[in-house]
Design a protein around this motif. Structure first.
Motif, PDB file in Angstrom:
ATOM      1  N   MET A 120       0.917  -1.159   0.055  1.00 49.05           N
ATOM      2  CA  MET A 120       0.045  -0.007  -0.038  1.00 49.05           C
ATOM      3  C   MET A 120       0.815   1.211  -0.039  1.00 49.05           C
ATOM      4  O   MET A 120       0.613   2.377  -0.671  1.00 49.05           O
ATOM      5  CB  MET A 120      -1.045   0.219   1.230  1.00 49.05           C
ATOM      6  CG  MET A 120      -2.136  -0.951   1.284  1.00 49.05           C
ATOM      7  SD  MET A 120      -3.324  -0.720   2.445  1.00 49.05           S
ATOM      8  CE  MET A 120      -2.585  -1.270   4.034  1.00 49.05           C
ATOM      9  N   ARG A 121       2.016   1.273   0.646  1.00 47.30           N
ATOM     10  CA  ARG A 121       2.830   2.520   0.764  1.00 47.30           C
ATOM     11  C   ARG A 121       3.325   2.675  -0.670  1.00 47.30           C
ATOM     12  O   ARG A 121       3.487   3.937  -0.969  1.00 47.30           O
ATOM     13  CB  ARG A 121       3.967   2.301   1.720  1.00 47.30           C
ATOM     14  CG  ARG A 121       5.005   3.365   1.863  1.00 47.30           C
ATOM     15  CD  ARG A 121       5.846   3.085   3.187  1.00 47.30           C
ATOM     16  NE  ARG A 121       6.740   1.658   2.801  1.00 47.30           N
ATOM     17  CZ  ARG A 121       7.670   1.856   2.247  1.00 47.30           C
ATOM     18  NH1 ARG A 121       8.280   3.029   1.525  1.00 47.30           N
ATOM     19  NH2 ARG A 121       8.404   0.743   1.908  1.00 47.30           N
ATOM     20  N   ILE A 122       3.827   1.524  -1.335  1.00 51.33           N
ATOM     21  CA  ILE A 122       4.679   1.702  -2.785  1.00 51.33           C
ATOM     22  C   ILE A 122       3.312   2.325  -3.613  1.00 51.33           C
ATOM     23  O   ILE A 122       3.509   3.115  -4.396  1.00 51.33           O
ATOM     24  CB  ILE A 122       5.146   0.638  -3.197  1.00 51.33           C
ATOM     25  CG1 ILE A 122       6.421   0.301  -2.274  1.00 51.33           C
ATOM     26  CG2 ILE A 122       5.602   0.645  -4.380  1.00 51.33           C
ATOM     27  CD1 ILE A 122       7.346   1.218  -2.109  1.00 51.33           C
ATOM     28  N   PHE A 123       2.202   1.833  -3.450  1.00 51.83           N
ATOM     29  CA  PHE A 123       1.289   2.169  -4.442  1.00 51.83           C
ATOM     30  C   PHE A 123       0.674   3.646  -4.154  1.00 51.83           C
ATOM     31  O   PHE A 123       0.729   4.249  -4.991  1.00 51.83           O
ATOM     32  CB  PHE A 123      -0.008   1.269  -4.191  1.00 51.83           C
ATOM     33  CG  PHE A 123      -1.295   1.478  -5.016  1.00 51.83           C
ATOM     34  CD1 PHE A 123      -1.373   1.074  -6.139  1.00 51.83           C
ATOM     35  CD2 PHE A 123      -2.294   2.771  -4.581  1.00 51.83           C
ATOM     36  CE1 PHE A 123      -2.532   1.336  -7.246  1.00 51.83           C
ATOM     37  CE2 PHE A 123      -3.128   2.964  -5.338  1.00 51.83           C
ATOM     38  CZ  PHE A 123      -3.396   2.271  -6.833  1.00 51.83           C
ATOM     39  N   MET A 187      -2.693  12.957   4.511  1.00 53.57           N
ATOM     40  CA  MET A 187      -3.275  12.393   3.509  1.00 53.57           C
ATOM     41  C   MET A 187      -4.627  12.241   3.455  1.00 53.57           C
ATOM     42  O   MET A 187      -5.390  12.764   2.491  1.00 53.57           O
ATOM     43  CB  MET A 187      -2.450  11.069   2.927  1.00 53.57           C
ATOM     44  CG  MET A 187      -2.917  10.592   1.421  1.00 53.57           C
ATOM     45  SD  MET A 187      -4.324   9.775   1.459  1.00 53.57           S
ATOM     46  CE  MET A 187      -3.725   8.128   2.372  1.00 53.57           C
ATOM     47  N   VAL A 188      -5.096  11.381   4.485  1.00 54.24           N
ATOM     48  CA  VAL A 188      -6.616  11.199   4.512  1.00 54.24           C
ATOM     49  C   VAL A 188      -7.250  12.659   4.788  1.00 54.24           C
ATOM     50  O   VAL A 188      -8.572  12.772   3.958  1.00 54.24           O
ATOM     51  CB  VAL A 188      -6.638  10.354   5.696  1.00 54.24           C
ATOM     52  CG1 VAL A 188      -8.494  10.309   6.173  1.00 54.24           C
ATOM     53  CG2 VAL A 188      -6.232   9.136   5.589  1.00 54.24           C
ATOM     54  N   VAL A 189      -6.654  13.580   5.563  1.00 54.99           N
ATOM     55  CA  VAL A 189      -7.614  15.085   5.557  1.00 54.99           C
ATOM     56  C   VAL A 189      -7.481  15.611   4.185  1.00 54.99           C
ATOM     57  O   VAL A 189      -8.579  16.153   3.646  1.00 54.99           O
ATOM     58  CB  VAL A 189      -6.744  15.772   6.474  1.00 54.99           C
ATOM     59  CG1 VAL A 189      -7.157  17.336   6.719  1.00 54.99           C
ATOM     60  CG2 VAL A 189      -6.985  15.092   8.014  1.00 54.99           C
ATOM     61  N   VAL A 190      -6.566  15.715   3.376  1.00 49.09           N
ATOM     62  CA  VAL A 190      -6.327  16.458   2.109  1.00 49.09           C
ATOM     63  C   VAL A 190      -7.289  15.667   1.156  1.00 49.09           C
ATOM     64  O   VAL A 190      -7.850  16.241   0.536  1.00 49.09           O
ATOM     65  CB  VAL A 190      -4.665  16.371   1.709  1.00 49.09           C
ATOM     66  CG1 VAL A 190      -4.767  16.923   0.005  1.00 49.09           C
ATOM     67  CG2 VAL A 190      -3.882  17.353   2.333  1.00 49.09           C
ATOM     68  N   MET A 191      -7.199  14.415   1.110  1.00 51.05           N
ATOM     69  CA  MET A 191      -8.181  13.569  -0.054  1.00 51.05           C
ATOM     70  C   MET A 191      -9.433  13.801   0.296  1.00 51.05           C
ATOM     71  O   MET A 191     -10.317  13.608  -0.458  1.00 51.05           O
ATOM     72  CB  MET A 191      -7.459  12.278   0.041  1.00 51.05           C
ATOM     73  CG  MET A 191      -6.162  12.023  -0.692  1.00 51.05           C
ATOM     74  SD  MET A 191      -5.701  12.684  -2.110  1.00 51.05           S
ATOM     75  CE  MET A 191      -6.772  11.800  -3.241  1.00 51.05           C
ATOM     76  N   GLY A 230     -11.733   8.087  -2.902  1.00 49.61           N
ATOM     77  CA  GLY A 230     -11.910   7.186  -1.843  1.00 49.61           C
ATOM     78  C   GLY A 230     -11.090   6.046  -1.651  1.00 49.61           C
ATOM     79  O   GLY A 230     -10.873   5.702  -0.556  1.00 49.61           O
ATOM     80  N   LEU A 231     -10.426   5.499  -2.555  1.00 48.19           N
ATOM     81  CA  LEU A 231      -9.661   4.274  -2.595  1.00 48.19           C
ATOM     82  C   LEU A 231      -8.606   4.990  -1.560  1.00 48.19           C
ATOM     83  O   LEU A 231      -7.819   4.106  -0.784  1.00 48.19           O
ATOM     84  CB  LEU A 231      -9.191   3.750  -3.962  1.00 48.19           C
ATOM     85  CG  LEU A 231      -7.912   2.885  -3.788  1.00 48.19           C
ATOM     86  CD1 LEU A 231      -8.614   1.543  -3.359  1.00 48.19           C
ATOM     87  CD2 LEU A 231      -7.673   2.687  -5.312  1.00 48.19           C
ATOM     88  N   ILE A 237      -6.456   5.187   6.072  1.00 48.92           N
ATOM     89  CA  ILE A 237      -7.102   4.572   7.085  1.00 48.92           C
ATOM     90  C   ILE A 237      -6.631   3.265   7.601  1.00 48.92           C
ATOM     91  O   ILE A 237      -6.555   3.008   8.743  1.00 48.92           O
ATOM     92  CB  ILE A 237      -8.828   4.695   6.712  1.00 48.92           C
ATOM     93  CG1 ILE A 237      -9.144   6.064   6.808  1.00 48.92           C
ATOM     94  CG2 ILE A 237      -9.525   3.866   8.286  1.00 48.92           C
ATOM     95  CD1 ILE A 237     -10.772   6.279   6.521  1.00 48.92           C
ATOM     96  N   VAL A 238      -6.655   2.479   6.579  1.00 50.97           N
ATOM     97  CA  VAL A 238      -6.379   0.973   6.827  1.00 50.97           C
ATOM     98  C   VAL A 238      -4.925   0.824   7.492  1.00 50.97           C
ATOM     99  O   VAL A 238      -4.568   0.331   8.332  1.00 50.97           O
ATOM    100  CB  VAL A 238      -6.388   0.098   5.489  1.00 50.97           C
ATOM    101  CG1 VAL A 238      -5.537  -1.277   5.711  1.00 50.97           C
ATOM    102  CG2 VAL A 238      -7.839  -0.072   5.436  1.00 50.97           C
TER     103      VAL A 238
END
Length: 243
Positions: A120-123, A187-191, A230-231, A237-238
């Protein structure tokens, strides 16, 4: 009814986005298709809008001059180039990018004994680096397009410029695994903020260009954009939950 107008003064995709945004605010204007090469705009209206009203919408920017050309009465079965393309043809750039990113993330996860966090980090690193790259190709054009729907950029156009470098910073931070908890929160806040503007535009059925790949590709705003943002939020979050 759709009317065609000549518009002079447009020199780049940033100009196109600016003119489109200004004309979109005129009451009863439903859809705008602008050809930068031809210097024309096809404007679809719910009710007739006078040329004077359209010219007034551009009055604050004198370099853009609108004049009447010819009128086309389009039947209901006539659609624009985007609507003539299949879903795959329309979103081919995004599909290819996501395919490459998935391949890279799976390879990284495989070398780390199928570490989900690494995948997930690389993605996410690839996502932000690639998307910021396309925005940087025409940052002014992106800022103009973004200000048409983003809740922050509508009030402060400069946020479009800042956002590009926020994405770039997030991409580098994920790649280097710097302060993962803080970076995921940011990232979650910005997105999430970005997603609000996207959802408002899609649910209001505004036919505008999605700025996710900057001003390079003519991608329509749709549920694909919602899924894309959303992804990233879900993945952030995960990752926060697994820390």
């Amino acid at each position: 009814m759709t009317h065609t107008y000549n518009i002079s003064g447009m020199t780049c995709t940033g100009c196109l986005a600016k003119v489109q945004g200004l004309l979109q605010q005129v009451p009863n204007v439903e859809k705008i298709d602008i050809s930068l090469a031809e210097g024309t705009a096809d404007i679809t209206m719910k009710k007739h809008v006078s040329t004077a009203d359209l010219q007034q919408a551009l009055a604050a920017y004198p370099k853009y001059q609108l004049s009447e050309a010819e009128v086309h009465h389009h039947s209901m079965n006539v659609v624009d180039d985007t609507e003539n393309r299949t879903w795959v043809q329309t979103y081919k750039p995004i599909l290819l990018i996501f395919g490459y990113l998935l391949a890279a993330s799976f390879i990284a996860g495989y070398t780390a004994a199928f570490n989900v966090m690494t995948m997930m980090r690389i993605f996410m690193s690839g996502f932000f680096l690639v998307f910021s790259f396309f925005k940087l190709l025409d940052i002014a054009g992106f800022a103009d397009s973004y200000s048409m729907y983003d809740v922050v950029a509508k009030r402060w156009r400069g946020w479009g410029y800042v956002y590009v470098f926020v994405e770039l910073g997030l991409g580098l931070a994920f790649a280097l695994n710097i302060a993962p908890f803080i970076i995921n929160v940011i990232m979650v806040v910005v997105m999430t903020i970005s997603l609000i503007g996207v959802m408002q535009s899609v649910f209001n059925k505004r036919k505008i260009r999605c700025a996710c790949l900057g001003a390079v590709f003519n991608l329509p705003m749709s549920t694909v954009t919602i899924i894309e943002d959303g992804l990233m939020i879900v993945m952030g979050i995960v990752m926060l939950g697994l820390m």
